[in-house]
Design a protein around this motif. Structure first.
Motif, PDB file in Angstrom:
ATOM      1  N   ALA A 131       0.865  -1.185   0.000  1.00 50.71           N
ATOM      2  CA  ALA A 131       0.000   0.000   0.000  1.00 50.71           C
ATOM      3  C   ALA A 131       0.897   1.228   0.000  1.00 50.71           C
ATOM      4  O   ALA A 131       1.672   1.443   0.941  1.00 50.71           O
ATOM      5  N   MET A 132       0.822   2.033  -1.059  1.00 57.29           N
ATOM      6  CA  MET A 132       1.679   3.206  -1.171  1.00 57.29           C
ATOM      7  C   MET A 132       1.307   4.251  -0.130  1.00 57.29           C
ATOM      8  O   MET A 132       0.140   4.547   0.083  1.00 57.29           O
ATOM      9  N   ARG A 133       2.318   4.835   0.520  1.00 59.49           N
ATOM     10  CA  ARG A 133       2.107   5.868   1.532  1.00 59.49           C
ATOM     11  C   ARG A 133       2.641   7.217   1.092  1.00 59.49           C
ATOM     12  O   ARG A 133       2.275   8.242   1.669  1.00 59.49           O
ATOM     13  N   GLN A 134       3.539   7.236   0.112  1.00 57.54           N
ATOM     14  CA  GLN A 134       4.101   8.471  -0.421  1.00 57.54           C
ATOM     15  C   GLN A 134       4.274   8.295  -1.929  1.00 57.54           C
ATOM     16  O   GLN A 134       4.420   7.167  -2.414  1.00 57.54           O
ATOM     17  N   PRO A 135       4.287   9.387  -2.690  1.00 55.97           N
ATOM     18  CA  PRO A 135       4.579   9.251  -4.130  1.00 55.97           C
ATOM     19  C   PRO A 135       6.064   8.972  -4.354  1.00 55.97           C
ATOM     20  O   PRO A 135       6.918   9.443  -3.613  1.00 55.97           O
ATOM     21  N   SER A 136       6.360   8.168  -5.362  1.00 56.72           N
ATOM     22  CA  SER A 136       7.745   7.871  -5.707  1.00 56.72           C
ATOM     23  C   SER A 136       7.814   7.387  -7.142  1.00 56.72           C
ATOM     24  O   SER A 136       6.994   6.574  -7.578  1.00 56.72           O
ATOM     25  N   VAL A 218      -1.045   9.305  -4.504  1.00 56.48           N
ATOM     26  CA  VAL A 218      -1.498   8.569  -3.333  1.00 56.48           C
ATOM     27  C   VAL A 218      -2.773   9.206  -2.825  1.00 56.48           C
ATOM     28  O   VAL A 218      -2.832  10.416  -2.612  1.00 56.48           O
ATOM     29  N   ALA A 219      -3.802   8.388  -2.637  1.00 56.41           N
ATOM     30  CA  ALA A 219      -5.100   8.915  -2.217  1.00 56.41           C
ATOM     31  C   ALA A 219      -5.033   9.443  -0.784  1.00 56.41           C
ATOM     32  O   ALA A 219      -4.315   8.919   0.060  1.00 56.41           O
ATOM     33  N   THR A 220      -5.787  10.486  -0.497  1.00 60.74           N
ATOM     34  CA  THR A 220      -5.896  11.034   0.853  1.00 60.74           C
ATOM     35  C   THR A 220      -6.878  10.189   1.660  1.00 60.74           C
ATOM     36  O   THR A 220      -7.950   9.850   1.151  1.00 60.74           O
TER      37      THR A 220
END
Length: 550
Positions: A131-136, A218-220
């Motif tokens: 689950a992505m937590r930050q953009p990269s 990444v969704a809020t």
């Protein structure tokens, strides 16, 4: 240093685990690989990859002894391009429960802890999501594919390390599966073993910054949703059940290595020729393309031959690791040897050669029985000398698989034998309603006074990370797995169990996963002969609500 427009990639190989797969993945993507030979090579690197495998303490000790530790700290402090893999992530933290008192690199606040949750099989071995937590840009083209994890210890989120967290994954609760700050990035999963998705992630790291794809969004989190320590809702990823293709490899009468398959371990046709079902590397590559989650090679003649002189089998591993980017396991002959010249080789020496040739895990069979017999005679006291203990210490318990070859022995009463006896729904030839599972050695030809559940539990105590559970009675029957055996062993251990022997159709896989909670299922002949396709098995499992990697 560059080659054309592509930078040379520097690989920090500190002497443990399979780095050949990382090297092959980098080369497949078109890059040149340079090994760290001396400490100064680290500071000269344009892009540094640290594929850490093994135990935390052994890794930090090796880095220190080779003079790599201080240059690595300087490289990281300068925010230069770094990719840590598995232990290469964990060593960025302050320390680990795996090796009390051993300091990590200390770049990230927090300590690595063991997985703990009721009913949770440890190590985590297999394919899970992130689950992505930050953009990269590292995950620019990531499409929620599953990635390959194999580890016993994990990092968890805190307020102190929250800014580092790039992705989380659920396994008995959320753990950190990727971190990034600036040009320093690390992942708990193995991109070099995660198929196409993993190669894409590796490619994104290797590309020059200006050539990297745009970052993912990444969704809020929605208002009112409970958040974890990372500041995000629970990840809700799920570990997939694994489908493993097994290749029994031996020399035929012409001296060529072939994939064969026996019925109750008899691999010869009626005319006397060794059954030939294909070439090992070609079949392994085919299974990778068809979606196998792992590939296992069993060198079924290694109990007669000294494995370090078995160059054709080592070449099979080396060539397969150039084509197959999922985990490779090798079994056969993992024990100590003395060669014809009187030179002694420990089981650790043999395993190390297999790892260097491309294996990710090694499977110990007959030697595990001897090890456990000795362990039980000593009153379950460890001495650190067994093949299981030595290999697990250096390479991690997740790298040690125990291959058990039991057969049913029927009894009229549980009191007849001092072994773990179970009631059976399939009575014996004289109406016996109970049975125990006798361990065998030498390809099933010799029985021992030891039952399968006791062997499995003792091997776990000694440091093994996984059980490959065969069944001589079911082998080659296509009648389904021995569910009673698998249930019994699953109840005896807390490590993952691979069900083997007896698969004949897709329904047998859903049956074993539903009835026993086995983490993986292995088949050979039905895949070799294309009687059942791997894709058909996975589609069937998905229709029945069983998590798989597609």
């Amino acid at each position: 240093m560059t080659t054309g427009t592509l930078p040379i990639v520097t690989l920090l190989d500190y002497g443990a685990g399979n780095v050949r797969s990382v090297r092959n993945a980098i080369r497949k993507l078109g890059y040149t690989v340079q090994e760290v030979v001396e400490p100064a090579d680290i500071l000269r690197a344009e892009k540094l990859i640290f594929p850490g495998v093994g135990s935390f303490g052994a890794a930090m000790e090796s880095l220190q002894n080779r003079g790599f530790l201080e240059p690595l700290r300087q490289y990281l402090a300068a925010d230069r391009p770094y990719l840590g893999i598995c232990l290469g992530l964990q060593t960025l933290f302050e320390g680990s429960e795996e090796s009390p008192g051993v300091a990590g690199l200390g770049l990230i606040k927090g300590h690595i802890e063991r997985f703990r949750a009721p009913g949770l099989a440890v190590p985590q071995i297999g394919w899970n999501g992130i689950a992505m937590r930050q953009p990269s840009s590292l995950f620019a083209d990531y499409r929620e594919e599953k990635l390959y994890f194999v580890h016993t210890y994990r990092a968890t989120a805190s307020q102190e390390n929250r800014a580092w967290i790039l992705a989380e994954t659920a396994y008995g609760g959320d753990f950190i599966s990727a971190v990034q700050r600036g040009k320093v990035v690390a992942c708990q999963f193995h991109p070099e073993k995660s198929g196409r998705a993993g190669l894409n992630i590796l490619r994104n790291f290797l590309q020059e910054p200006q050539a990297r794809p745009r970052p993912v969004s990444v969704a809020t989190p929605a208002p009112g949703v409970s958040l974890g320590a990372s500041g995000f809702p629970p990840s809700r990823t799920r570990l997939a059940k694994r489908i493993i293709a097994c290749l029994d490899v031996r020399s035929n009468d012409q001296g060529d290595l072939v994939v064969t398959k026996g019925d109750q371990y008899d691999v010869r046709e009626s005319g006397g020729e060794v059954r030939n079902l294909g070439k090992p590397v070609e079949l392994a590559a085919r299974y990778f393309r068809e979606g196998a989650d792992e590939v296992t090679f069993l060198n079924i003649t290694a109990f007669r031959d000294f494995p370090l002189e078995d160059q054709p089998m080592l070449e099979v591993l080396e060539r397969a690791s150039e084509e197959v980017f999922v985990p490779l396991t090798i079994g056969g002959g993992i024990r100590e040897f003395t060669d014809a010249n009187g030179r002694f080789y420990s089981a650790l020496d043999v395993a190390a050669r297999y790892f260097r040739a491309g294996a990710d895990k090694i499977s110990i069979g007959s030697d595990a029985v001897a090890v456990v017999e000795d362990y039980l005679r000593r009153g379950r006291r460890k001495d650190g000398k067994s093949s299981i203990e030595q290999i697990a210490y250096v390479y991690g318990n997740q790298a040690v698989v125990i291959s058990i070859d039991p057969r049913r022995v029927y009894v009229k009463s549980p009191d007849e034998v001092p072994h773990r006896v179970i009631p059976t729904a399939f009575p014996g030839p004289n109406g016996e309603e109970y049975c125990w599972y006798q361990c065998t050695v030498k390809g099933g030809r010799e029985g021992r006074d030891l039952d399968a559940a006791t062997l499995a539990a003792a091997c776990e105590e000694l440091g093994a990370g996984e059980i490959l559970l065969n069944c001589i009675d079911k082998d080659g029957t296509n009648s389904g797995f021995d569910l009673e055996l698998i249930k019994m062993v699953k109840e005896a251990v807390g490590i993952p169990v691979i069900a083997s022997s007896g698969a004949g159709r897709s329904e047998h896989f859903s049956e074993v996963f539903t009835a026993t909670n086995a983490e993986a299922a292995l088949a050979a002949g039905i895949f070799h002969r294309r009687e059942v396709e791997i894709s058909a098995v996975k589609e069937h499992l998905q229709r029945h609500g069983i998590e798989v990697r597609l």
